[in-house]
Motif scaffolding. Structure first.
Motif, PDB file in Angstrom:
ATOM      1  N   LEU A 255      -1.034 -20.024  -5.539  1.00 18.53           N
ATOM      2  CA  LEU A 255      -0.200 -20.089  -4.285  1.00 18.53           C
ATOM      3  C   LEU A 255      -0.482 -18.757  -3.230  1.00 18.53           C
ATOM      4  CD1 LEU A 255       3.689 -20.132  -5.878  1.00 18.53           C
ATOM      5  CD2 LEU A 255       2.135 -21.857  -4.824  1.00 18.53           C
ATOM      6  N   GLY A 256      -1.535 -17.990  -3.688  1.00 19.74           N
ATOM      7  CA  GLY A 256      -2.118 -17.025  -2.859  1.00 19.74           C
ATOM      8  C   GLY A 256      -1.279 -15.995  -2.712  1.00 19.74           C
ATOM      9  N   LEU A 257      -0.434 -15.685  -3.522  1.00 19.93           N
ATOM     10  CA  LEU A 257       0.586 -14.384  -3.315  1.00 19.93           C
ATOM     11  C   LEU A 257      -0.204 -12.990  -3.565  1.00 19.93           C
ATOM     12  CD1 LEU A 257       3.378 -15.856  -5.548  1.00 19.93           C
ATOM     13  CD2 LEU A 257       2.992 -16.184  -3.064  1.00 19.93           C
ATOM     14  N   ARG A 258       0.514 -11.983  -2.841  1.00 22.49           N
ATOM     15  CA  ARG A 258      -0.005 -10.693  -3.010  1.00 22.49           C
ATOM     16  C   ARG A 258       0.515 -10.179  -4.290  1.00 22.49           C
ATOM     17  NH1 ARG A 258       0.992  -6.374   1.076  1.00 22.49           N
ATOM     18  NH2 ARG A 258       3.170  -7.160   1.283  1.00 22.49           N
ATOM     19  N   LEU A 259       1.381 -10.926  -4.948  1.00 23.63           N
ATOM     20  CA  LEU A 259       1.789 -10.589  -6.536  1.00 23.63           C
ATOM     21  C   LEU A 259       1.063 -11.495  -7.270  1.00 23.63           C
ATOM     22  CD1 LEU A 259       3.622  -8.993  -8.533  1.00 23.63           C
ATOM     23  CD2 LEU A 259       5.289 -10.866  -8.237  1.00 23.63           C
ATOM     24  N   ARG A 260       0.058 -11.040  -8.125  1.00 26.16           N
ATOM     25  CA  ARG A 260      -0.827 -11.987  -8.778  1.00 26.16           C
ATOM     26  C   ARG A 260      -0.610 -11.784 -10.488  1.00 26.16           C
ATOM     27  NH1 ARG A 260      -4.442 -14.840  -6.349  1.00 26.16           N
ATOM     28  NH2 ARG A 260      -5.712 -15.117  -8.420  1.00 26.16           N
ATOM     29  N   PHE A 261      -0.995 -12.617 -11.146  1.00 30.02           N
ATOM     30  CA  PHE A 261      -0.771 -12.377 -12.625  1.00 30.02           C
ATOM     31  C   PHE A 261      -2.252 -12.582 -13.139  1.00 30.02           C
ATOM     32  CE2 PHE A 261       3.204 -13.882 -10.985  1.00 30.02           C
ATOM     33  CZ  PHE A 261       3.898 -13.224 -11.660  1.00 30.02           C
ATOM     34  N   GLN A 262      -2.444 -12.136 -14.364  1.00 29.12           N
ATOM     35  CA  GLN A 262      -3.668 -11.864 -15.197  1.00 29.12           C
ATOM     36  C   GLN A 262      -3.130 -12.258 -16.698  1.00 29.12           C
ATOM     37  OE1 GLN A 262      -6.271  -8.520 -14.638  1.00 29.12           O
ATOM     38  NE2 GLN A 262      -7.482  -9.195 -16.158  1.00 29.12           N
ATOM     39  N   TYR A 263      -3.516 -13.234 -17.271  1.00 29.87           N
ATOM     40  CA  TYR A 263      -3.538 -13.574 -18.566  1.00 29.87           C
ATOM     41  C   TYR A 263      -4.376 -12.630 -19.621  1.00 29.87           C
ATOM     42  CZ  TYR A 263      -2.969 -15.990 -23.271  1.00 29.87           C
ATOM     43  OH  TYR A 263      -2.737 -16.463 -24.457  1.00 29.87           O
ATOM     44  N   VAL A 264      -3.720 -11.580 -20.043  1.00 25.59           N
ATOM     45  CA  VAL A 264      -4.744 -10.805 -21.123  1.00 25.59           C
ATOM     46  C   VAL A 264      -4.592 -11.420 -22.567  1.00 25.59           C
ATOM     47  CG1 VAL A 264      -4.583  -8.684 -19.282  1.00 25.59           C
ATOM     48  CG2 VAL A 264      -2.776  -9.108 -21.402  1.00 25.59           C
ATOM     49  N   GLY A 265      -4.024 -12.072 -23.047  1.00 25.85           N
ATOM     50  CA  GLY A 265      -4.034 -12.705 -24.465  1.00 25.85           C
ATOM     51  C   GLY A 265      -3.453 -11.596 -25.488  1.00 25.85           C
ATOM     52  N   THR A 266      -2.911 -10.604 -25.184  1.00 28.14           N
ATOM     53  CA  THR A 266      -2.505  -9.511 -26.023  1.00 28.14           C
ATOM     54  C   THR A 266      -0.955  -9.274 -25.662  1.00 28.14           C
ATOM     55  OG1 THR A 266      -3.241  -7.704 -25.047  1.00 28.14           O
ATOM     56  CG2 THR A 266      -4.756  -8.929 -26.341  1.00 28.14           C
ATOM     57  N   SER A 267      -0.520  -8.412 -26.588  1.00 25.28           N
ATOM     58  CA  SER A 267       0.863  -7.991 -26.703  1.00 25.28           C
ATOM     59  C   SER A 267       1.060  -6.847 -25.566  1.00 25.28           C
ATOM     60  CB  SER A 267       1.329  -7.526 -27.873  1.00 25.28           C
ATOM     61  OG  SER A 267       0.718  -6.378 -28.539  1.00 25.28           O
ATOM     62  N   GLY A 268      -0.320  -5.958 -25.287  1.00 29.54           N
ATOM     63  CA  GLY A 268      -0.116  -4.999 -24.227  1.00 29.54           C
ATOM     64  C   GLY A 268      -0.401  -5.276 -22.918  1.00 29.54           C
ATOM     65  N   ALA A 269       0.755  -5.542 -22.384  1.00 31.66           N
ATOM     66  CA  ALA A 269       0.895  -6.482 -21.042  1.00 31.66           C
ATOM     67  C   ALA A 269       2.138  -5.867 -20.413  1.00 31.66           C
ATOM     68  CB  ALA A 269       0.502  -7.927 -21.158  1.00 31.66           C
ATOM     69  N   ASP A 270       2.195  -5.974 -19.135  1.00 27.60           N
ATOM     70  CA  ASP A 270       3.480  -5.869 -18.226  1.00 27.60           C
ATOM     71  C   ASP A 270       4.478  -6.913 -18.629  1.00 27.60           C
ATOM     72  OD1 ASP A 270       2.113  -3.913 -16.490  1.00 27.60           O
ATOM     73  OD2 ASP A 270       1.311  -5.534 -15.475  1.00 27.60           O
ATOM     74  N   ILE A 271       4.185  -8.017 -18.979  1.00 29.30           N
ATOM     75  CA  ILE A 271       5.002  -9.041 -19.177  1.00 29.30           C
ATOM     76  C   ILE A 271       4.525  -9.608 -20.703  1.00 29.30           C
ATOM     77  CG2 ILE A 271       6.525 -11.140 -18.994  1.00 29.30           C
ATOM     78  CD1 ILE A 271       6.243 -10.782 -15.928  1.00 29.30           C
ATOM     79  N   VAL A 272       5.452  -9.401 -21.670  1.00 25.06           N
ATOM     80  CA  VAL A 272       4.799  -9.955 -22.948  1.00 25.06           C
ATOM     81  C   VAL A 272       5.773 -11.300 -23.280  1.00 25.06           C
ATOM     82  CG1 VAL A 272       4.454  -9.415 -25.501  1.00 25.06           C
ATOM     83  CG2 VAL A 272       4.067  -7.641 -23.714  1.00 25.06           C
ATOM     84  N   ILE A 273       5.099 -12.361 -23.718  1.00 21.91           N
ATOM     85  CA  ILE A 273       5.908 -13.350 -24.236  1.00 21.91           C
ATOM     86  C   ILE A 273       5.966 -13.511 -25.929  1.00 21.91           C
ATOM     87  CG2 ILE A 273       5.969 -15.936 -24.058  1.00 21.91           C
ATOM     88  CD1 ILE A 273       4.341 -15.756 -21.497  1.00 21.91           C
ATOM     89  N   TYR A 274       7.162 -13.410 -26.303  1.00 22.67           N
ATOM     90  CA  TYR A 274       7.388 -13.555 -27.716  1.00 22.67           C
ATOM     91  C   TYR A 274       8.161 -14.896 -28.282  1.00 22.67           C
ATOM     92  CZ  TYR A 274       7.113  -8.334 -27.585  1.00 22.67           C
ATOM     93  OH  TYR A 274       6.753  -7.007 -27.069  1.00 22.67           O
ATOM     94  N   GLY A 275       8.205 -15.031 -29.409  1.00 19.02           N
ATOM     95  CA  GLY A 275       8.703 -16.209 -30.121  1.00 19.02           C
ATOM     96  C   GLY A 275       9.775 -15.886 -30.942  1.00 19.02           C
TER      97      GLY A 275
END
Length: 264
Positions: free
Chosen positions: A127-147
């Motif tokens: 979408l070309g937003l100024r808020l971008r996301f980067q997948y870092v693939g680990t738990s050390g991130a701004d947003i962590v996806i758990y199960g």
């Protein structure tokens, strides 16, 4: 988590079976009582006080939003209010410090969830937003996806921004409800990340629109600010509807308008 009644949600037409991304109605005998004072605090922040559930560290409201004990003591920081309509809505708190890149991590989830997360990142970044996301693939991130195994009627839950930062986690159901449907996983993660960056449900005031049941929630507008340029009529394809099915597109045109208004 407590055990919940399992049900499929009929959404918009009798022939289509949908599953809510929210908690199903709890069996009364297994749900800890929530005090009237707490319900009043929740309502004052602009959330529904219907079917509030006590969970570790706070409360689950509107069936997929986590409010911590400390959040109940906060006050809204905006005075801009809107009477409820079917439009995109944001919370008072948004992610600040733009342009900014939010890192996304995955912890303890299989390759399908990891692929879904990367697809979600790509969808937002396209979408070309100024808020971008980067997948870092680990738990050390701004947003962590758990199960977690959340039961048969649950897809996931998250929360809202605080202090200019996104809500730090998304919890996804690992109980088999997604199967191997990566597109469905991506859709739900995308929805929950929408909460993390400040979006309310498009139909927060009447879950019956997308869920087929639930009726109108209290029309307390605090914490649900209409986003200019979004429609005043029904918006069946929004990524932030309260209930969703396994199929569907990434964002519709009104979703893009809302995201760009806030973050472009």
């Amino acid at each position: 988590m407590k055990m919940f009644k399992h049900s499929l949600v009929v959404c918009l037409c009798a022939s289509a079976l949908f599953v809510s991304c929210k908690k199903e109605e709890a069996a009364k005998e297994s749900t800890p009582a929530v005090s009237k004072e707490t319900l009043a605090q929740i309502k004052s922040l602009g959330f529904s006080d219907f079917n509030v559930q006590k969970i570790d560290g706070g409360y689950l409201v509107e069936n997929d939003i986590f409010l911590g004990e400390q959040q109940l003591k906060t006050s809204p920081i905006s005075t801009v209010l809107s009477i409820a309509k079917v439009e995109q809505y944001r919370t008072y708190n948004l992610v600040t410090g733009l342009p900014r890149t939010i890192t996304i991590g995955v912890s303890g989830l299989n390759a399908n969830f990891q692929s879904a997360t990367q697809q979600m990142v790509n969808a937002y970044n396209a979408l070309g937003l100024r808020l971008r996301f980067q997948y870092v693939g680990t738990s050390g991130a701004d947003i962590v996806i758990y199960g977690s195994n959340l039961g048969g009627g649950v897809l996931g839950y998250s929360g809202f921004p605080s202090g200019g930062n996104p809500y730090p986690q998304v919890v996804m159901n690992t109980g088999g409800i997604f199967g191997t449907n990566v597109a469905f996983m991506r859709k739900v993660i995308q929805h929950e990340v929408g909460h993390c960056i400040g979006f309310r449900h498009t139909d927060w005031f009447n879950r019956g629109y997308s869920c087929g049941s639930g009726g109108a929630e209290p029309q307390n507008p605090e914490g649900a600010v209409q986003i200019p340029g979004t429609p005043s009529g029904a918006d069946a394809g929004s990524w932030m509807l309260a209930c969703t099915g396994a199929n569907g597109s990434s964002f519709n045109g009104n979703d893009v308008t809302a995201l760009r208004y806030l973050y472009q």
